[in-house]
Design a protein around this motif. Structure first.
Motif, PDB file in Angstrom:
ATOM      1  N   ILE A  48       0.855  -1.186   0.000  1.00 41.26           N
ATOM      2  CA  ILE A  48       0.000   0.000   0.000  1.00 41.26           C
ATOM      3  C   ILE A  48       0.889   1.233   0.000  1.00 41.26           C
ATOM      4  CG2 ILE A  48      -0.162   0.161   2.531  1.00 41.26           C
ATOM      5  CD1 ILE A  48      -3.149   0.906   2.163  1.00 41.26           C
ATOM      6  N   SER A  49       0.382   2.333  -0.518  1.00 39.64           N
ATOM      7  CA  SER A  49       1.170   3.568  -0.556  1.00 39.64           C
ATOM      8  C   SER A  49       0.305   4.753  -0.181  1.00 39.64           C
ATOM      9  CB  SER A  49       1.759   3.770  -1.948  1.00 39.64           C
ATOM     10  OG  SER A  49       0.730   3.950  -2.902  1.00 39.64           O
ATOM     11  N   ASN A  57      -4.859   6.286   3.772  1.00 36.38           N
ATOM     12  CA  ASN A  57      -5.220   5.491   2.609  1.00 36.38           C
ATOM     13  C   ASN A  57      -5.568   4.092   3.079  1.00 36.38           C
ATOM     14  OD1 ASN A  57      -5.666   4.784  -0.048  1.00 36.38           O
ATOM     15  ND2 ASN A  57      -3.530   4.287  -0.465  1.00 36.38           N
ATOM     16  N   GLU A  58      -6.677   3.590   2.576  1.00 37.60           N
ATOM     17  CA  GLU A  58      -7.190   2.315   3.070  1.00 37.60           C
ATOM     18  C   GLU A  58      -7.356   1.332   1.922  1.00 37.60           C
ATOM     19  OE1 GLU A  58     -10.646   3.041   5.379  1.00 37.60           O
ATOM     20  OE2 GLU A  58     -10.970   0.950   5.902  1.00 37.60           O
ATOM     21  N   ASP A  59      -6.982   0.083   2.166  1.00 37.26           N
ATOM     22  CA  ASP A  59      -7.157  -0.959   1.165  1.00 37.26           C
ATOM     23  C   ASP A  59      -7.461  -2.259   1.907  1.00 37.26           C
ATOM     24  OD1 ASP A  59      -5.089  -2.375  -1.528  1.00 37.26           O
ATOM     25  OD2 ASP A  59      -7.174  -2.701  -0.953  1.00 37.26           O
ATOM     26  N   GLY A  60      -8.743  -2.573   1.995  1.00 36.82           N
ATOM     27  CA  GLY A  60      -9.126  -3.792   2.701  1.00 36.82           C
ATOM     28  C   GLY A  60      -8.741  -3.742   4.164  1.00 36.82           C
ATOM     29  N   ARG A  61      -7.980  -4.730   4.594  1.00 37.09           N
ATOM     30  CA  ARG A  61      -7.569  -4.791   6.004  1.00 37.09           C
ATOM     31  C   ARG A  61      -6.405  -3.864   6.327  1.00 37.09           C
ATOM     32  NH1 ARG A  61      -5.248  -9.087   7.685  1.00 37.09           N
ATOM     33  NH2 ARG A  61      -4.625  -9.926   5.645  1.00 37.09           N
ATOM     34  N   THR A  63      -4.494  -0.167   6.329  1.00 41.85           N
ATOM     35  CA  THR A  63      -4.654   1.282   6.308  1.00 41.85           C
ATOM     36  C   THR A  63      -3.324   1.914   6.650  1.00 41.85           C
ATOM     37  OG1 THR A  63      -6.943   1.070   7.068  1.00 41.85           O
ATOM     38  CG2 THR A  63      -5.928   3.251   7.228  1.00 41.85           C
TER      39      THR A  63
ATOM     40  N   LYS B  41       6.493   1.438  -7.530  1.00 43.60           N
ATOM     41  CA  LYS B  41       5.862   0.441  -6.673  1.00 43.60           C
ATOM     42  C   LYS B  41       6.495  -0.928  -6.787  1.00 43.60           C
ATOM     43  CE  LYS B  41       1.312   2.582  -6.636  1.00 43.60           C
ATOM     44  NZ  LYS B  41      -0.122   2.390  -6.932  1.00 43.60           N
TER      45      LYS B  41
END
Lengths: 117, 112
Positions: A48-49, A57-61, A63, B41
């Motif tokens: 995640i970034s 910033n949140e992505d599924g489980r 953050t 990335k």
């Protein structure tokens, strides 16, 4: 001088609970931050970034929280699962190169997350 | 200073040339790595050496060859450079692939 610091070499968390991994940086030119996850015998994979224009910033489980004034970011994993056991790297980059270094990523030393059943 | 140092930081060269990037660690680690950063990335592992033995060799072209004279050094030699080889290359080291993972500062290779 280390520009990206992960002060906890390891962290043990019970399955189902929240894992919080911390990262501090010193270079105010950094404006993009990433978290990577690494299993043994494999390369780090992007997780995640967050850009410096955001604070969350949140992505599924997963953050990521960014506190620019404190030069601190954290990765929250909730709920933690056994497959989350890995080494987690914080990394940072600057869109505008400074200091003459290769303008790639600057990595922390990693935190070994252990999820206990 | 204990660190992973790689040289040079910048390398600009013409297509078809042969070049090397050097990496040294004074951390007493037993494993060293080379990564290619294709974008911000994506970080792809190229090679991993443990006590002078190759333990990972991902599907990189055989123009790339790691050379490890001892466990403190892992150099990357690239033959017949191509435009697509332009990237930032990171060296890293660790203890038993888990502890004290330390990255070098990167080498930006530009092939023209």
């Amino acid at each position: 001088d280390q520009q990206v610091k992960q002060n906890s070499p390891s962290l043990s968390v019970q399955e189902g609970r929240i894992s919080i991994l911390n990262c501090d940086y010193t270079n105010s030119m950094f404006d993009y931050f990433l978290w990577y996850k690494k299993y043994p015998a494999e390369g780090p994979t992007f997780l995640i970034s967050i850009s410096s224009i955001k604070d969350k910033n949140e992505d599924g489980r997963f953050t990521v929280f960014l506190n620019k004034s404190a030069k601190h970011l954290s990765l929250h994993i909730v709920p933690s699962q056994p497959g989350d056991s890995a080494v987690y790297f914080c990394a940072a980059s600057a869109e505008v190169e400074s200091g003459g270094g290769a303008d790639g990523l600057t990595f922390g030393k990693g935190t070994h997350l252990i999820i206990q059943p | 200073d204990t660190a992973v140092s790689q040289t040079p930081k910048y390398l600009v060269t013409q297509m078809g040339n042969d070049k090397s990037i050097k990496c040294e660690q004074n951390l007493g680690h037993d494993t060293m790595y080379w990564y290619k950063q294709d974008s911000k990335k994506f970080l792809k592992i190229m090679f991993s050496y443990n006590n002078k033995e190759l333990i990972i060799n991902e599907t990189v072209p055989n123009r790339f060859s790691p050379k490890s004279p001892d466990k403190a050094h892992l150099n990357l030699h690239i033959n017949s450079l191509e435009l697509g080889d332009s990237a930032v290359y990171f060296c890293a080291s660790s203890l038993r692939d888990i502890y004290g993972y330390t990255f070098g500062s990167g080498t930006r290779l530009t092939v023209v």
